[in-house]
Scaffold this motif. Structure first.
Motif, PDB file in Angstrom:
ATOM      1  N   CYS A  23      -7.008 147.752  13.012  1.00 46.33           N
ATOM      2  CA  CYS A  23      -6.489 149.115  12.861  1.00 46.33           C
ATOM      3  C   CYS A  23      -5.103 149.111  12.212  1.00 46.33           C
ATOM      4  O   CYS A  23      -4.834 149.940  11.337  1.00 46.33           O
ATOM      5  CB  CYS A  23      -6.433 149.814  14.218  1.00 46.33           C
ATOM      6  N   ARG A  24      -4.250 148.190  12.616  1.00 46.61           N
ATOM      7  CA  ARG A  24      -2.911 148.101  11.993  1.00 46.61           C
ATOM      8  C   ARG A  24      -3.038 147.855  10.499  1.00 46.61           C
ATOM      9  O   ARG A  24      -2.351 148.475   9.693  1.00 46.61           O
ATOM     10  CB  ARG A  24      -2.085 146.988  12.648  1.00 46.61           C
ATOM     11  N   ARG A  27      -4.337 151.034   8.786  1.00 43.95           N
ATOM     12  CA  ARG A  27      -3.298 152.071   8.708  1.00 43.95           C
ATOM     13  C   ARG A  27      -2.266 151.731   7.638  1.00 43.95           C
ATOM     14  O   ARG A  27      -1.778 152.615   6.944  1.00 43.95           O
ATOM     15  CB  ARG A  27      -2.625 152.250  10.068  1.00 43.95           C
ATOM     16  N   GLN A  28      -1.937 150.455   7.536  1.00 38.98           N
ATOM     17  CA  GLN A  28      -0.976 150.036   6.511  1.00 38.98           C
ATOM     18  C   GLN A  28      -1.549 150.317   5.121  1.00 38.98           C
ATOM     19  O   GLN A  28      -0.833 150.779   4.234  1.00 38.98           O
ATOM     20  CB  GLN A  28      -0.631 148.552   6.659  1.00 38.98           C
ATOM     21  N   ASN A  30      -3.686 152.678   4.378  1.00 39.68           N
ATOM     22  CA  ASN A  30      -3.614 154.128   4.202  1.00 39.68           C
ATOM     23  C   ASN A  30      -2.193 154.554   3.845  1.00 39.68           C
ATOM     24  O   ASN A  30      -2.003 155.395   2.960  1.00 39.68           O
ATOM     25  CB  ASN A  30      -4.041 154.861   5.476  1.00 39.68           C
ATOM     26  N   ALA A  31      -1.201 153.954   4.498  1.00 40.89           N
ATOM     27  CA  ALA A  31       0.199 154.292   4.218  1.00 40.89           C
ATOM     28  C   ALA A  31       0.586 153.957   2.777  1.00 40.89           C
ATOM     29  O   ALA A  31       1.449 154.611   2.194  1.00 40.89           O
ATOM     30  CB  ALA A  31       1.122 153.562   5.198  1.00 40.89           C
ATOM     31  N   VAL A  64     -13.147 151.490  13.188  1.00 37.15           N
ATOM     32  CA  VAL A  64     -12.430 152.741  12.912  1.00 37.15           C
ATOM     33  C   VAL A  64     -12.908 153.840  13.861  1.00 37.15           C
ATOM     34  O   VAL A  64     -12.101 154.544  14.465  1.00 37.15           O
ATOM     35  CB  VAL A  64     -12.592 153.167  11.438  1.00 37.15           C
ATOM     36  N   CYS A  68      -9.604 153.537  15.894  1.00 41.95           N
ATOM     37  CA  CYS A  68      -8.554 154.117  15.051  1.00 41.95           C
ATOM     38  C   CYS A  68      -9.141 155.186  14.135  1.00 41.95           C
ATOM     39  O   CYS A  68      -9.163 155.039  12.918  1.00 41.95           O
ATOM     40  CB  CYS A  68      -7.820 153.038  14.252  1.00 41.95           C
ATOM     41  N   ASP A  70      -8.049 157.776  13.079  1.00 46.00           N
ATOM     42  CA  ASP A  70      -7.103 158.408  12.146  1.00 46.00           C
ATOM     43  C   ASP A  70      -7.134 157.732  10.769  1.00 46.00           C
ATOM     44  O   ASP A  70      -6.550 158.249   9.815  1.00 46.00           O
ATOM     45  CB  ASP A  70      -5.687 158.369  12.723  1.00 46.00           C
ATOM     46  N   VAL A  71      -7.800 156.603  10.669  1.00 43.63           N
ATOM     47  CA  VAL A  71      -7.860 155.861   9.394  1.00 43.63           C
ATOM     48  C   VAL A  71      -8.856 156.534   8.464  1.00 43.63           C
ATOM     49  O   VAL A  71      -9.920 156.960   8.882  1.00 43.63           O
ATOM     50  CB  VAL A  71      -8.259 154.383   9.656  1.00 43.63           C
TER      51      VAL A  71
END
Length: 72
Positions: A23-24, A27-28, A30-31, A64, A68, A70-71
């Motif tokens: 997940c980290r 998310r990275q 996605n960022a 996901v 997570c 939100d991804v």
């Protein structure tokens, strides 16, 4: 096939730290404006986890959805 899928998904069910790490990473991406569901990244996960493309995609989608959502 069902047993293989079960083992595949159990790899993150039994190891929440693995799911959190995935997940980290997602998310990275996605960022940085990228999607972890690109073919290139799925191939990278498949290679690192010694999975087929399809199994890597299933594992990522499950992770996901369960850990997570939100991804994107």
């Amino acid at each position: 096939m069902v047993a293989a899928d079960s083992d595949l998904l159990n790899s993150v069910k039994r190891n929440p730290e693995k799911a959190k790490g995935m997940c980290r990473s997602f998310r990275q991406m996605n960022a940085n404006g990228r999607s972890p569901f690109s073919k290139a990244y799925i191939n990278q996960v498949a290679a690192s986890e010694n999975l087929s493309f399809q199994d890597a995609e299933i594992l990522m989608t499950y992770t996901v959805g369960m850990h997570c959502d939100d991804v994107r």
